[in-house]
Design a protein around this motif. Structure first.
Motif, mmCIF file in Angstrom:
data_model
loop_
_atom_site.group_PDB
_atom_site.id
_atom_site.type_symbol
_atom_site.label_atom_id
_atom_site.label_comp_id
_atom_site.label_asym_id
_atom_site.label_seq_id
_atom_site.Cartn_x
_atom_site.Cartn_y
_atom_site.Cartn_z
ATOM 1 N N ALA A 42 28.015 1.075 26.660
ATOM 2 C CA ALA A 42 29.014 0.834 25.623
ATOM 3 C C ALA A 42 29.498 -0.615 25.657
ATOM 4 C CB ALA A 42 30.190 1.791 25.791
ATOM 5 N N ILE A 43 29.767 -1.126 26.846
ATOM 6 C CA ILE A 43 30.248 -2.502 26.963
ATOM 7 C C ILE A 43 29.185 -3.493 26.509
ATOM 8 C CG2 ILE A 43 30.928 -4.275 28.634
ATOM 9 C CD1 ILE A 43 32.453 -2.038 30.120
ATOM 10 N N VAL A 44 27.937 -3.275 26.928
ATOM 11 C CA VAL A 44 26.854 -4.176 26.520
ATOM 12 C C VAL A 44 26.652 -4.130 25.014
ATOM 13 C CG1 VAL A 44 24.353 -4.527 26.656
ATOM 14 C CG2 VAL A 44 25.672 -4.179 28.736
ATOM 15 N N SER A 45 26.695 -2.936 24.421
ATOM 16 C CA SER A 45 26.483 -2.836 22.977
ATOM 17 C C SER A 45 27.658 -3.400 22.186
ATOM 18 C CB SER A 45 26.194 -1.400 22.566
ATOM 19 O OG SER A 45 27.320 -0.595 22.789
ATOM 20 N N ILE A 46 28.850 -3.391 22.752
ATOM 21 C CA ILE A 46 29.996 -4.015 22.084
ATOM 22 C C ILE A 46 29.865 -5.534 22.127
ATOM 23 C CG2 ILE A 46 32.486 -4.438 22.268
ATOM 24 C CD1 ILE A 46 32.724 -1.479 23.169
ATOM 25 N N ILE A 47 29.503 -6.048 23.292
ATOM 26 C CA ILE A 47 29.390 -7.498 23.438
ATOM 27 C C ILE A 47 28.218 -8.048 22.623
ATOM 28 C CG2 ILE A 47 28.910 -9.343 25.098
ATOM 29 C CD1 ILE A 47 30.530 -7.696 27.144
ATOM 30 N N ASP A 48 27.063 -7.360 22.658
ATOM 31 C CA ASP A 48 25.878 -7.828 21.937
ATOM 32 C C ASP A 48 25.287 -6.679 21.113
ATOM 33 O OD1 ASP A 48 23.704 -9.255 21.037
ATOM 34 O OD2 ASP A 48 22.629 -9.203 22.942
ATOM 35 N N PRO A 49 25.710 -6.548 19.857
ATOM 36 C CA PRO A 49 25.241 -5.435 19.021
ATOM 37 C C PRO A 49 23.743 -5.480 18.726
ATOM 38 C CG PRO A 49 27.179 -6.470 18.047
ATOM 39 C CD PRO A 49 26.754 -7.311 19.188
ATOM 40 N N THR A 50 23.097 -6.597 18.927
ATOM 41 C CA THR A 50 21.659 -6.665 18.658
ATOM 42 C C THR A 50 20.864 -5.834 19.659
ATOM 43 O OG1 THR A 50 21.405 -8.689 19.972
ATOM 44 C CG2 THR A 50 21.851 -8.951 17.608
ATOM 45 N N VAL A 51 21.462 -5.507 20.783
ATOM 46 C CA VAL A 51 20.784 -4.663 21.778
ATOM 47 C C VAL A 51 20.491 -3.289 21.175
ATOM 48 C CG1 VAL A 51 21.041 -3.500 24.004
ATOM 49 C CG2 VAL A 51 21.753 -5.878 23.754
ATOM 50 N N THR A 52 21.490 -2.682 20.540
ATOM 51 C CA THR A 52 21.268 -1.365 19.940
ATOM 52 C C THR A 52 20.276 -1.453 18.781
ATOM 53 O OG1 THR A 52 23.219 -1.643 18.536
ATOM 54 C CG2 THR A 52 23.508 -0.428 20.589
ATOM 55 N N GLN A 53 20.280 -2.569 18.066
ATOM 56 C CA GLN A 53 19.320 -2.754 16.973
ATOM 57 C C GLN A 53 17.898 -2.819 17.510
ATOM 58 O OE1 GLN A 53 19.828 -2.619 13.713
ATOM 59 N NE2 GLN A 53 17.640 -2.885 13.363
ATOM 60 N N ARG A 54 17.702 -3.548 18.602
ATOM 61 C CA ARG A 54 16.352 -3.654 19.192
ATOM 62 C C ARG A 54 15.885 -2.313 19.743
ATOM 63 N NH1 ARG A 54 18.230 -8.949 21.410
ATOM 64 N NH2 ARG A 54 18.833 -7.726 23.220
ATOM 65 N N VAL A 55 16.779 -1.572 20.390
ATOM 66 C CA VAL A 55 16.420 -0.250 20.917
ATOM 67 C C VAL A 55 16.088 0.696 19.763
ATOM 68 C CG1 VAL A 55 17.288 1.760 22.180
ATOM 69 C CG2 VAL A 55 17.736 -0.531 23.048
ATOM 70 N N ALA A 56 16.872 0.637 18.698
ATOM 71 C CA ALA A 56 16.625 1.494 17.533
ATOM 72 C C ALA A 56 15.267 1.187 16.922
ATOM 73 C CB ALA A 56 17.732 1.303 16.499
ATOM 74 N N GLU A 57 14.948 -0.077 16.757
ATOM 75 C CA GLU A 57 13.649 -0.446 16.197
ATOM 76 C C GLU A 57 12.512 0.009 17.102
ATOM 77 O OE1 GLU A 57 14.049 -4.629 15.636
ATOM 78 O OE2 GLU A 57 15.222 -4.414 13.797
ATOM 79 N N ALA A 58 12.704 -0.068 18.415
ATOM 80 C CA ALA A 58 11.670 0.376 19.353
ATOM 81 C C ALA A 58 11.452 1.887 19.257
ATOM 82 C CB ALA A 58 12.046 -0.016 20.779
ATOM 83 N N LEU A 59 12.500 2.619 18.911
ATOM 84 C CA LEU A 59 12.404 4.082 18.800
ATOM 85 C C LEU A 59 12.039 4.547 17.392
ATOM 86 C CD1 LEU A 59 15.472 5.128 20.970
ATOM 87 C CD2 LEU A 59 13.052 5.242 21.588
ATOM 88 N N GLY A 60 11.924 3.611 16.450
ATOM 89 C CA GLY A 60 11.545 3.977 15.094
ATOM 90 C C GLY A 60 12.707 4.312 14.183
ATOM 91 N N VAL A 61 13.914 3.928 14.559
ATOM 92 C CA VAL A 61 15.100 4.139 13.734
ATOM 93 C C VAL A 61 15.404 2.814 13.045
ATOM 94 C CG1 VAL A 61 17.531 4.832 13.737
ATOM 95 C CG2 VAL A 61 15.950 5.864 15.357
ATOM 96 N N THR A 62 15.844 2.882 11.794
ATOM 97 C CA THR A 62 16.010 1.642 11.028
ATOM 98 C C THR A 62 17.179 0.789 11.494
ATOM 99 O OG1 THR A 62 17.286 2.858 9.388
ATOM 100 C CG2 THR A 62 14.938 2.561 8.952
ATOM 101 N N ARG A 63 18.311 1.408 11.849
ATOM 102 C CA ARG A 63 19.482 0.635 12.256
ATOM 103 C C ARG A 63 20.032 1.137 13.574
ATOM 104 N NH1 ARG A 63 23.614 1.026 7.434
ATOM 105 N NH2 ARG A 63 23.327 3.193 8.001
ATOM 106 N N GLY A 64 20.673 0.228 14.309
ATOM 107 C CA GLY A 64 21.302 0.586 15.575
ATOM 108 C C GLY A 64 22.451 1.557 15.393
ATOM 109 N N THR A 65 23.187 1.417 14.283
ATOM 110 C CA THR A 65 24.294 2.345 14.033
ATOM 111 C C THR A 65 23.785 3.758 13.771
ATOM 112 O OG1 THR A 65 24.294 1.679 11.714
ATOM 113 C CG2 THR A 65 25.866 0.588 13.163
ATOM 114 N N ASP A 66 22.628 3.867 13.115
ATOM 115 C CA ASP A 66 22.035 5.199 12.904
ATOM 116 C C ASP A 66 21.647 5.825 14.235
ATOM 117 O OD1 ASP A 66 22.355 4.962 10.195
ATOM 118 O OD2 ASP A 66 20.292 4.316 9.823
ATOM 119 N N LEU A 67 21.069 5.023 15.119
ATOM 120 C CA LEU A 67 20.693 5.516 16.447
ATOM 121 C C LEU A 67 21.921 6.029 17.186
ATOM 122 C CD1 LEU A 67 18.637 5.904 18.753
ATOM 123 C CD2 LEU A 67 19.186 3.562 19.449
ATOM 124 N N LEU A 68 23.012 5.275 17.143
ATOM 125 C CA LEU A 68 24.238 5.707 17.811
ATOM 126 C C LEU A 68 24.780 6.995 17.200
ATOM 127 C CD1 LEU A 68 26.085 2.317 18.374
ATOM 128 C CD2 LEU A 68 24.847 3.695 20.044
#
Length: 130
Positions: A42-68
């Motif tokens: 949670a802390i890492v994703s708050i500080i750098d939101p691009t982390v969740t975006q990269r993980v989402a793209e790696a998993l085939g989800v379009t946006r990091g917010t959708d993944l969350l």
């Protein structure tokens, strides 16, 4: 870092600290590790939101917010099922305790019930040979 990020990170740390210091929580080691990992993610994703975006793209989800959101739905369902089964077990145990207390009170107030022949039910039957 923006003000909202500071507030969110401090809120995550405060929540983790509040649960960490409760002596009656009784979390198991696996749950503690999961809580630590969740707080760090949670802390890492708050500080750098691009982390969740990269993980989402790696998993085939379009946006990091959708993944969350998807992860939140899964965690909510698992938590709800866990609470349901836990409450069902507690309800069963409470019914057993209430039943035992009622029987104990009835025996205390009225004595042991008697059988059809007038003898106490708790007396053992004797085997007569004749």
């Amino acid at each position: 870092m923006t003000a909202i990020k500071i507030v969110l990170v401090l809120a995550i740390i405060a929540m983790f600290w509040a649960f960490r210091n409760r002596s009656r929580v009784g979390l198991r080691a696996g749950a503690r590790l999961a809580a630590i990992l969740l707080a760090l993610v949670a802390i890492v994703s708050i500080i750098d939101p691009t982390v969740t975006q990269r993980v989402a793209e790696a998993l085939g989800v379009t946006r990091g917010t959708d993944l969350l959101l998807y992860l939140l739905v899964v965690v909510f369902a698992a938590t709800s099922l866990g609470f349901y089964f836990r409450f069902r077990e507690l309800e069963r145990r409470l019914a057993d305790l209430a039943r035992a207390a009622a029987i104990r009170e009835a025996v205390t107030m009225q004595g042991m019930p008697t059988g059809a022949a007038g003898s106490a039910v708790s007396e053992p039957a004797t085997d007569r040979q004749g």
